[in-house]
Design a protein around this motif. Sequence first.
Motif, PDB file in Angstrom:
ATOM      1  N   ASP A   1       0.833  -1.189   0.000  1.00  0.00           N
ATOM      2  CA  ASP A   1       0.000   0.000   0.000  1.00  0.00           C
ATOM      3  C   ASP A   1       0.879   1.255   0.000  1.00  0.00           C
ATOM      4  OD1 ASP A   1      -2.872   1.060   0.675  1.00  0.00           O
ATOM      5  OD2 ASP A   1      -1.513   2.096   2.042  1.00  0.00           O
TER       6      ASP A   1
ATOM      7  N   ASN B   1       0.657   4.126   1.453  1.00  0.00           N
ATOM      8  CA  ASN B   1       0.848   4.940   2.653  1.00  0.00           C
ATOM      9  C   ASN B   1       1.050   4.141   3.934  1.00  0.00           C
ATOM     10  OD1 ASN B   1       0.412   7.459   1.255  1.00  0.00           O
ATOM     11  ND2 ASN B   1      -1.717   6.800   1.078  1.00  0.00           N
ATOM     12  N   SER B   2       1.186   2.856   3.808  1.00  0.00           N
ATOM     13  CA  SER B   2       1.395   2.044   5.000  1.00  0.00           C
ATOM     14  C   SER B   2       2.222   0.843   4.611  1.00  0.00           C
ATOM     15  CB  SER B   2       0.054   1.586   5.588  1.00  0.00           C
ATOM     16  OG  SER B   2      -0.503   0.550   4.794  1.00  0.00           O
ATOM     17  N   ASN B   3       2.330  -0.098   5.503  1.00  0.00           N
ATOM     18  CA  ASN B   3       3.062  -1.322   5.206  1.00  0.00           C
ATOM     19  C   ASN B   3       2.132  -2.513   5.038  1.00  0.00           C
ATOM     20  OD1 ASN B   3       5.623  -0.226   5.106  1.00  0.00           O
ATOM     21  ND2 ASN B   3       5.798  -0.242   7.332  1.00  0.00           N
ATOM     22  N   GLN B   4       0.890  -2.250   4.671  1.00  0.00           N
ATOM     23  CA  GLN B   4      -0.020  -3.344   4.396  1.00  0.00           C
ATOM     24  C   GLN B   4       0.293  -3.925   3.030  1.00  0.00           C
ATOM     25  OE1 GLN B   4      -4.172  -2.509   4.859  1.00  0.00           O
ATOM     26  NE2 GLN B   4      -4.825  -4.395   3.847  1.00  0.00           N
TER      27      GLN B   4
END
Lengths: 112, 112
Positions: free
Chosen positions: B94, B96-99
């Motif tokens: 993702d 904006n995150s580490n998903q």
Amino acid sequence: KAGVTQTPRYLIKTRGQQVTLSCSPISGHRSVSWYQQTPGQGLQFLFEYFSETQRNKGNFPGRFSGRQFSNSRSEMNVSTLELGDSALYLCASSPRERTEAFFGQGTRLTVV
Amino acid sequence: GDSVTQMEGPVTLSEEAFLTINCTYTATGYPSLFWYVQYPGEGLQLLLKATKADDKGSNKGFEATYRKETTSFHLEKGSVQVSDSAVYFCALSDLNSNQFYFGTGTSLTVIP
């Protein structure tokens, strides 16, 4: 540098019990994510923590929870275990966004 | 939402054969793309990555090119070995995150 360490490697629990899994990230990594892996559903995102704050949460019931400590170590808890919670639970750490995640060997949870 | 579609397996090849595992993605913006490999009883190991369009990731003879125009990141190897037998996962992270979003995995068996 030590890799991501997950404990325990194997667990057998009874339906209705609760369980806590532990993850120690790579030194210096502040982001820790958890995934559930099952043959039927594949790899599903549970949640991500960054600097002790939950940033993202996947589509799992409230029985699944987690936390991160000031040293970046993380725990996840599953309460009121169901047979369907049997899975390999993987923890991953990352130094920052949009970069690779480093995975531990996982905790194999069996609910009987 | 973001997703990854990966070639279904299992794939069985003879040693020294050419390998292609197809992967396409759906995402807003330009995510980072990864291939991970999982050996039996183990966690996921990063195989290669690409962070922007036209980047080629490579490692241990495996290659994949980030194709924005076809939203693809196909894995290739010119000559597989028995030791390459494993499950391969295509993934994107993702913005904006580490998903991470994972494909369903492709099981590869290489026979002598």
